[in-house]
Design an enzyme around this catalytic site. Structure first.
Site, PDB file in Angstrom:
ATOM      1  NE  ARG A  61       1.490  -0.979   4.231  1.00 28.62           N
ATOM      2  CZ  ARG A  61       1.979  -0.051   3.228  1.00 28.62           C
ATOM      3  NH1 ARG A  61       1.156   1.014   2.858  1.00 28.62           N
ATOM      4  NH2 ARG A  61       2.950  -0.498   2.467  1.00 28.62           N
ATOM      5  CG  HIS A 105       7.885  -1.391   3.880  1.00 31.57           C
ATOM      6  ND1 HIS A 105       7.110  -2.329   3.591  1.00 31.57           N
ATOM      7  CD2 HIS A 105       7.571   0.063   3.135  1.00 31.57           C
ATOM      8  CE1 HIS A 105       6.558  -1.971   2.534  1.00 31.57           C
ATOM      9  NE2 HIS A 105       6.510  -0.918   2.343  1.00 31.57           N
ATOM     10  CD  GLN A 144       9.674   0.186  -1.156  1.00 34.20           C
ATOM     11  OE1 GLN A 144       8.445   0.340  -1.095  1.00 34.20           O
ATOM     12  NE2 GLN A 144      10.381   0.318  -2.034  1.00 34.20           N
ATOM     13  CG  ASP A 172       9.942   6.914   3.360  1.00 37.82           C
ATOM     14  OD1 ASP A 172       8.964   7.134   2.907  1.00 37.82           O
ATOM     15  OD2 ASP A 172       9.732   6.220   4.622  1.00 37.82           O
ATOM     16  CB  CYS A 209       9.951   3.329  -0.360  1.00 38.64           C
ATOM     17  SG  CYS A 209       9.752   4.548   0.987  1.00 38.64           S
ATOM     18  NE  ARG A 217       7.019  -3.111  -2.253  1.00 39.58           N
ATOM     19  CZ  ARG A 217       6.270  -2.689  -1.504  1.00 39.58           C
ATOM     20  NH1 ARG A 217       6.220  -1.439  -1.325  1.00 39.58           N
ATOM     21  NH2 ARG A 217       5.570  -3.325  -0.387  1.00 39.58           N
TER      22      ARG A 217
HETATM   23  N1   CP Z   1       6.100   1.815  -0.912  1.00 36.62           N
HETATM   24  C1   CP Z   1       4.833   1.314  -0.570  1.00 36.62           C
HETATM   25  O1   CP Z   1       4.809   0.702   0.297  1.00 36.62           O
HETATM   26  O2   CP Z   1       3.802   2.224  -1.049  1.00 36.62           O
HETATM   27  P1   CP Z   1       2.408   1.883  -0.428  1.00 36.62           P
HETATM   28  O3   CP Z   1       2.358   2.545   0.865  1.00 36.62           O
HETATM   29  O4   CP Z   1       1.474   2.916  -1.381  1.00 36.62           O
HETATM   30  O5   CP Z   1       1.914   0.377  -0.465  1.00 36.62           O
HETATM   31  N1  NVA Z   2       7.979   5.457   5.829  1.00 38.42           N
HETATM   32  C1  NVA Z   2       6.744   5.294   5.181  1.00 38.42           C
HETATM   33  C2  NVA Z   2       6.865   4.528   4.182  1.00 38.42           C
HETATM   34  C3  NVA Z   2       5.676   4.369   3.284  1.00 38.42           C
HETATM   35  C4  NVA Z   2       5.664   3.173   2.318  1.00 38.42           C
HETATM   36  C5  NVA Z   2       5.353   5.198   6.384  1.00 38.42           C
HETATM   37  O1  NVA Z   2       5.488   4.556   7.119  1.00 38.42           O
HETATM   38  O2  NVA Z   2       4.285   5.805   5.954  1.00 38.42           O
END
Ligand code: CP
Ligand code: NVA
Length: 333
Positions: free
Chosen positions: A111, A138, A141, A230, A270, A298
Site C-alpha cells: 500500500r 484499489h 477492494q 467512499d 469500501c 476482502r
Molecule cells: N477498504 C480498505 O481498504 O480498508 P483499509 O484502509 O482499512 O485497509
Molecule cells: N479512497 C480512500 C480509500 C480507503 C480504503 C483512501 O484512499 O483513503
C-alpha cells in the site's frame, strides 16, 4: 533469488479478462466455503511454506488484517513492514527494496502513495506484487465488491452501479473494471473531482457496458441497483478536508437518495466510513446495506488471488476439476 516461472503481478485489472475474473470469483466461493466448513474439513494450505512481505505506507485496518489472516490460513507467513520504517525511496531506493525482498519472499503486498512506485516495485521484483491501494487505484477492494454482488446473485450485464462521491482511487478501480466486465457504471461526482482521465478513456474504449460521469447525485441514483460511496477525503488529502466537506455535502448517501434507487437496491461502502458525511448511519446500518459482507469478502477474494499468484498449478487444478464436474452434472441431467 526466488523467482516464479511466470511472475504475475496484480496492480490493476489490465491483465485480466471477463472470463478470468469470473474464474477468480468461482475460486473465491470455494475458498469461502472451505473456511465455513472448518474444522470439519482438512485446512486448505496451498501456499504452505511461502512468505509474503507486506509494506504499508498508509494506514489500514481491513487490508492489513484480511491479508495477514488470509496468508496465515493458506499456510503462509506474512511480514508487516511499515513504509516509514523501511523508507521507500528515502532510506532505500524502490528497486533495491524490490530485489532484496525477492531474495527472501514469495510475494509483496504493498500500500503506497504514488502508483509509479508500485509499478517500479513490480518491475524490479522477481516475485508477484499486489496493489493494496495507491493514490490511483484499489483493485483488491473492487474485486471483493464485485464478488459480493456475484455471490448474492445480483451481478448481471445490466446492473447499474452508481458511485456517489469523489473520483478517487476506488472510483478509478470501478471504472477500470467496467472496461472489462459488461455493466453500467455511473459516477456522480462534483465537477472538479473527476476520476483519472487515462483510466476513463481506456475503459470507455474497451467497455462492453457503459461508463457515465454526471454531477447530479439524485439523477444518477435513479433506478440504481447499487449505491456505492467512499470517504470524501482520502488518505494523504487531510489538509484539504474542510474544503472537501463543503464541496461534497450534496453527495451523501441517505434515505432520500436511496429512495431514488430501485426498491431492491443495495448500498456499499469500501470503509472506513465517516457516518454523517458520505453516508448516514441510518443507511449504513439499514436493511439495504451489504457493507459488512463486502468487507468480509476482502479476506476470501484476496486468499483466492494469492493462490492464483503463488500456486497457479493448484488454481488451474481447481478449475479443471470444476469444469469436469459441470460436464458430468450436465451429462447426468
Ligand atoms: N477498504 C480498505 O481498504 O480498508 P483499509 O484502509 O482499512 O485497509
Ligand atoms: N479512497 C480512500 C480509500 C480507503 C480504503 C483512501 O484512499 O483513503
Amino acid at each position: 533469488m526466488k523467482t516464479h516461472a511466470s511472475k504475475r503481478d496484480f496492480l490493476g485489472f489490465s491483465h485480466l479478462d471477463a472470463g478470468k475474473i469470473i474464474e477468480l470469483f468461482d475460486f473465491s466461493l470455494f475458498i469461502k466455503k472451505q473456511r465455513q466448513k472448518a474444522p470439519a474439513v482438512e485446512p486448505y494450505k496451498p501456499i504452505a511454506g511461502k512468505t509474503v512481505a507486506m509494506i504499508f505506507s498508509k494506514p489500514s485496518l481491513r487490508t492489513r488484517v484480511s491479508f495477514e489472516i488470509g496468508i496465515h490460513e493458506l499456510g503462509g507467513y506474512a511480514i508487516n513492514l511499515e513504509g516509514k520504517s523501511i523508507g521507500v525511496n528515502s532510506r532505500e531506493a524502490v528497486e533495491d527494496i524490490a530485489q532484496l525482498l525477492s531474495r527472501y519472499n514469495d510475494a509483496i503486498v504493498a500500500r503506497l502513495h504514488e502508483h509509479s512506485v508500485i509499478e517500479a516495485l513490480a518491475k524490479h521484483a522477481s516475485i508477484p506484487v499486489v496493489n493494496a491501494l495507491t493514490d490511483l487505484s484499489h483493485p483488491c477492494q473492487i474485486l471483493a465488491d464485485a464478488f459480493t454482488l456475484y455471490e448474492k446473485g445480483l451481478w448481471h450485464s445490466n446492473i447499474k452501479v452508481v458511485f456517489v462521491g469523489d473520483g478517487n482511487n476506488v472510483a478509478n478501480s470501478w471504472i477500470e473494471l467496467a472496461g472489462i466486465l459488461p455493466f453500467h457504471f455511473v459516477l456522480a461526482c462534483p465537477e472538479r473531482y473527476m476520476p483519472d482521465a487515462r483510466i476513463l478513456e481506456s475503459a470507455r474504449k474497451n467497455s462492453s457496458g457503459s461508463v457515465e460521469i454526471i454531477h447530479d447525485p439524485m439523477k444518477a441514483a435513479r433506478d440504481a441497483d447499487v449505491l456505492y460511496t467512499d470517504v470524501w477525503t482520502s488518505m494523504g488529502q487531510e489538509d484539504k478536508a474542510e474544503k472537501r466537506l463543503d464541496t461534497f455535502r450534496a453527495f451523501q448517501i441517505n434515505s432520500a437518495l436511496l429512495g431514488a434507487a430501485k426498491p431492491s437496491a443495495v448500498v456499499m461502502h469500501c470503509m472506513p466510513a465517516h457516518r454523517g458525511q458520505e453516508i448516514t448511519s441510518e443507511v449504513m446500518d439499514g436493511p439495504r446495506s451489504i457493507i459488512m459482507d463486502e468487507a468480509e469478502n476482502r479476506l476470501h477474494v484476496q486468499k483466492a488471488l494469492l493462490v492464483k499468484l503463488l500456486n497457479h498449478e493448484e488454481y488451474r487444478k481447481f478449475h479443471l476439476t470444476h469444469r469436469l464436474q459441470n460436464v458430468a452434472r450436465k451429462l447426468k441431467s
